[in-house]
Every structure is written in structure tokens, then in C-alpha cells.
Design an enzyme around this catalytic site. Structure first.
Site, PDB file in Angstrom:
ATOM      1  N   PRO A  88      43.106  31.934  29.001  1.00 37.82           N
ATOM      2  CA  PRO A  88      43.307  31.127  27.790  1.00 37.82           C
ATOM      3  C   PRO A  88      44.739  30.620  27.660  1.00 37.82           C
ATOM      4  O   PRO A  88      45.037  29.804  26.793  1.00 37.82           O
ATOM      5  CB  PRO A  88      42.951  32.092  26.650  1.00 37.82           C
ATOM      6  CG  PRO A  88      43.019  33.458  27.228  1.00 37.82           C
ATOM      7  CD  PRO A  88      42.749  33.326  28.694  1.00 37.82           C
ATOM      8  N   GLU A 115      42.164  42.928  29.317  1.00 39.37           N
ATOM      9  CA  GLU A 115      43.301  42.199  28.731  1.00 39.37           C
ATOM     10  C   GLU A 115      43.817  41.118  29.680  1.00 39.37           C
ATOM     11  O   GLU A 115      44.766  40.407  29.376  1.00 39.37           O
ATOM     12  CB  GLU A 115      44.443  43.165  28.391  1.00 39.37           C
ATOM     13  CG  GLU A 115      44.157  44.059  27.203  1.00 39.37           C
ATOM     14  CD  GLU A 115      43.790  43.281  25.943  1.00 39.37           C
ATOM     15  OE1 GLU A 115      44.350  42.200  25.720  1.00 39.37           O
ATOM     16  OE2 GLU A 115      42.912  43.758  25.206  1.00 39.37           O
ATOM     17  N   ARG A 153      30.143  17.980  40.215  1.00 49.40           N
ATOM     18  CA  ARG A 153      29.409  16.747  39.892  1.00 49.40           C
ATOM     19  C   ARG A 153      30.242  15.487  40.147  1.00 49.40           C
ATOM     20  O   ARG A 153      29.703  14.387  40.195  1.00 49.40           O
ATOM     21  CB  ARG A 153      28.810  16.781  38.495  1.00 49.40           C
ATOM     22  CG  ARG A 153      29.768  16.752  37.355  1.00 49.40           C
ATOM     23  CD  ARG A 153      29.081  17.168  36.069  1.00 49.40           C
ATOM     24  NE  ARG A 153      27.927  16.338  35.737  1.00 49.40           N
ATOM     25  CZ  ARG A 153      27.996  15.083  35.311  1.00 49.40           C
ATOM     26  NH1 ARG A 153      29.157  14.506  35.166  1.00 49.40           N
ATOM     27  NH2 ARG A 153      26.893  14.419  35.011  1.00 49.40           N
ATOM     28  N   ASP A 168      30.174   8.620  32.386  1.00 48.68           N
ATOM     29  CA  ASP A 168      30.052   9.719  31.431  1.00 48.68           C
ATOM     30  C   ASP A 168      31.203   9.720  30.425  1.00 48.68           C
ATOM     31  O   ASP A 168      32.260   9.144  30.680  1.00 48.68           O
ATOM     32  CB  ASP A 168      30.071  11.063  32.166  1.00 48.68           C
ATOM     33  CG  ASP A 168      28.715  11.410  32.770  1.00 48.68           C
ATOM     34  OD1 ASP A 168      27.702  10.894  32.269  1.00 48.68           O
ATOM     35  OD2 ASP A 168      28.698  12.182  33.735  1.00 48.68           O
TER      36      ASP A 168
HETATM   37  N1  SAM Z   1      44.528  39.193  26.578  1.00 46.85           N
HETATM   38  C1  SAM Z   1      44.322  37.860  27.081  1.00 46.85           C
HETATM   39  C2  SAM Z   1      45.134  36.872  26.253  1.00 46.85           C
HETATM   40  O1  SAM Z   1      45.256  37.080  25.041  1.00 46.85           O
HETATM   41  O2  SAM Z   1      45.615  35.880  26.792  1.00 46.85           O
HETATM   42  C3  SAM Z   1      42.855  37.486  27.013  1.00 46.85           C
HETATM   43  C4  SAM Z   1      42.014  38.226  27.998  1.00 46.85           C
HETATM   44  S1  SAM Z   1      40.323  37.755  27.961  1.00 46.85           S
HETATM   45  C5  SAM Z   1      39.627  38.961  26.893  1.00 46.85           C
HETATM   46  C6  SAM Z   1      39.720  38.246  29.541  1.00 46.85           C
HETATM   47  C7  SAM Z   1      39.644  37.163  30.585  1.00 46.85           C
HETATM   48  O3  SAM Z   1      38.759  36.148  30.167  1.00 46.85           O
HETATM   49  C8  SAM Z   1      40.936  36.448  30.895  1.00 46.85           C
HETATM   50  O4  SAM Z   1      41.740  37.175  31.804  1.00 46.85           O
HETATM   51  C9  SAM Z   1      40.454  35.144  31.482  1.00 46.85           C
HETATM   52  O5  SAM Z   1      40.146  35.267  32.874  1.00 46.85           O
HETATM   53  C10 SAM Z   1      39.148  34.911  30.731  1.00 46.85           C
HETATM   54  N2  SAM Z   1      39.271  33.929  29.635  1.00 46.85           N
HETATM   55  C11 SAM Z   1      39.188  34.203  28.324  1.00 46.85           C
HETATM   56  N3  SAM Z   1      39.304  33.097  27.589  1.00 46.85           N
HETATM   57  C12 SAM Z   1      39.460  32.076  28.453  1.00 46.85           C
HETATM   58  C13 SAM Z   1      39.654  30.680  28.284  1.00 46.85           C
HETATM   59  N4  SAM Z   1      39.701  30.109  27.088  1.00 46.85           N
HETATM   60  N5  SAM Z   1      39.766  29.916  29.396  1.00 46.85           N
HETATM   61  C14 SAM Z   1      39.733  30.467  30.624  1.00 46.85           C
HETATM   62  N6  SAM Z   1      39.560  31.800  30.841  1.00 46.85           N
HETATM   63  C15 SAM Z   1      39.425  32.603  29.777  1.00 46.85           C
END
Ligand code: SAM
Length: 244
Positions: A88, A115, A153, A168
Site C-alpha cells: 500500500p 505487517e 490484457r 477501454d
Molecule cells: N503494515 C503494512 C502497511 O501499513 O503499509 C500493511 C501490510 S498488509 C496487512 C499485508 C500485505 O498486503 C502487504 O505487505 C502488501 O503485500 C499487501 N497489500 C495490502 N494492501 C495493499 C495495496 N493497497 N496494494 C498492494 N498491496 C497491498
């Protein structure tokens, strides 16, 4: 194009990859997807892949050793392809990013859990970080599938209509026009007459105007970057004046 996906939950991927357009792209050799379980590279007796964070606090962190071993075991050291961490905290995913990634012959997608991954993975193994939106998922698997789907795609030959990816939403900087199919009248709601007119010039003009109108109504932020004619800008100015 080849993808190597690194995850703790490989079983998430095949039900989706084995369907429809992605399945056909793989069968035809246009996209090759290899999914690797990071746990297979954990060397201790219990195949531990996570540990408590230094400094305390809740949750667990994915350990660096199995991730480095998995990625370098498959892709070499240094990795022979860009390694994209789904997080994220990454750069926002978009059509433009998908089009950029579709130029590579080979990509690796690394899915976090808990995490997230030990910071040294991000610093010394990963070459790109992508977020699919401003919210937090429990793992990177869905995000990796989103990236994979959007990139595949766009690969030449994947869609039956070679122009489809360019028409698209977002590809042209606008949202796409509305679609209708048979029946011509459903519960008294009629398909716009222009679409049944057989006049391709009129249909194209109607669709362009609908795409502009939708974008103006739903995503006016996109219009600033869209490639519009002076006439189209004037049309939008008229809608704006009428709305005041
Ligand atoms: N503690 C992290 C933070 O606050 O940035 C979030 C960890 S999340 C619970 C677990 C995993 O989900 C991340 O390491 C990532 O690989 C994935 N993930 C969660 N949200 C995402 C998003 N919006 N885009 C891409 N990957 C995501």
C-alpha cells in the site's frame, strides 16, 4: 511475457489464472505465469517465514532470508527481471503503469503478508513498489492478480479485438461510453436509436460524446490530461455553464 510470483499462498492464483482470457493467453504462450511458495525456501525444520518486529509492537514481519532465497533461487543474483513488491506504500497502479509494465519480457511480483516484508527486502531486492489503492488488504495476492490481469490484457494478441485495450476506460484518458446489447427494449427501457441506426459515423460521434460526458460527470480530474479538440472543450464548457 513471463511472470514469477512469490507468495505464501500460491493456491490463490490458479483458480483465477485458469479462467477465460488469462487461461487462453497462457495456453497460447502469450503469458507464462510461475507461482512460487516462499515457504519452500525456508531452511529451518518448521519452515518459518515470519518473526516478531524489532522494537516491539503487534503483528509479524516476513523474514528476509526465505524471500531472498526464493527470488534469487528462481531469478539469479542479481535478479534477471524487475522485482515488484505489492504494497500500500507503492506508486499508484493505473493504466499507464500497466502499459509500462507490459513492455517488459519478464517481471517478478512479490506478495507481502502480516505487517509486510523486512525493510531490507525493499531496500536491496525490490526494484519497484506498486499499490492498487489507498486501502490495506490482508495480503499482496489480490494486488498481484490485479497487476497481472491488467498487464496481460494489454499484450498483443491476448484480446480478440486488437483495438479493445485502446478503447477501454482510461486507455484514452477518458471513461468509456455505455454499452448495450439485445433485446432492443427491456422492461420498456430502449436502446438509444442511434446505436441501431447503422450509421457508423453518427455512432462514433455519439460514443465520443458519451465518453466525454461520463468522464465530466464522474471523473472530471481526468479531463485536464485528456487529449481533447477545441470543439470538445467548448462542449464541456457548455455543460459546465448549464450546470451552474
Ligand atoms: N503494515 C503494512 C502497511 O501499513 O503499509 C500493511 C501490510 S498488509 C496487512 C499485508 C500485505 O498486503 C502487504 O505487505 C502488501 O503485500 C499487501 N497489500 C495490502 N494492501 C495493499 C495495496 N493497497 N496494494 C498492494 N498491496 C497491498
Amino acid at each position: 511475457m513471463r511472470f514469477d510470483v512469490f507468495t505464501l499462498f500460491p493456491e490463490v492464483f490458479y483458480p483465477y489464472l485458469d479462467l477465460s482470457i488469462l487461461a487462453r493467453a497462457r495456453q497460447r504462450g502469450l503469458a507464462e505465469v510461475h507461482v512460487h511458495n516462499i515457504r519452500d525456501w525456508a531452511t529451518d525444520k518448521h519452515h518459518v517465514v515470519d518473526d516478531e518486529p524489532y522494537g516491539g509492537g503487534g503483528g509479524m514481519v516476513m523474514k528476509p532470508e526465505p524471500i531472498f532465497a526464493a527470488v534469487e533461487g528462481v531469478l539469479g543474483r542479481p535478479p534477471a527481471a524487475p522485482v515488484i513488491l505489492l504494497t500500500p506504500q507503492g506508486r499508484p497502479f493505473s493504466h499507464a503503469v500497466a502499459a509500462e509494465l507490459a513492455q517488459y519480457p519478464h517481471l517478478a511480483l512479490l506478495c507481502g503478508r502480516y505487517e509486510g516484508v523486512d525493510e531490507r527486502v525493499r531496500q536491496h531486492l525490490v526494484s519497484d513498489e506498486i499499490s492498487i489503492g489507498d486501502y490495506v488488504l490482508t495480503g499482496g495476492e489480490l494486488a498481484a492478480l490485479v497487476v497481472l490481469d491488467a498487464v496481460v490484457r494489454l499484450l498483443p494478441g491476448v484480446l480478440g479485438d486488437p483495438d479493445a485495450p485502446h478503447k477501454d476506460s482510461h486507455a484514452m484518458g477518458l471513461l468509456e461510453y455505455p454499452h448495450y446489447t439485445r433485446p432492443a427494449v427491456f422492461r420498456g427501457w430502449e436502446v438509444p436509436a442511434v446505436l441501431r441506426s447503422g450509421d457508423h459515423g453518427r455512432i462514433a460521434r455519439w460514443r465520443r460524446e458519451q465518453a466525454l460526458r461520463r468522464t465530466w460527470e464522474r471523473r472530471p480530474d481526468l479531463l485536464a490530461r485528456a487529449d481533447l479538440t477545441a470543439e470538445e472543450r467548448a462542449l464541456i464548457a457548455r455543460w459546465e455553464a448549464e450546470a451552474r
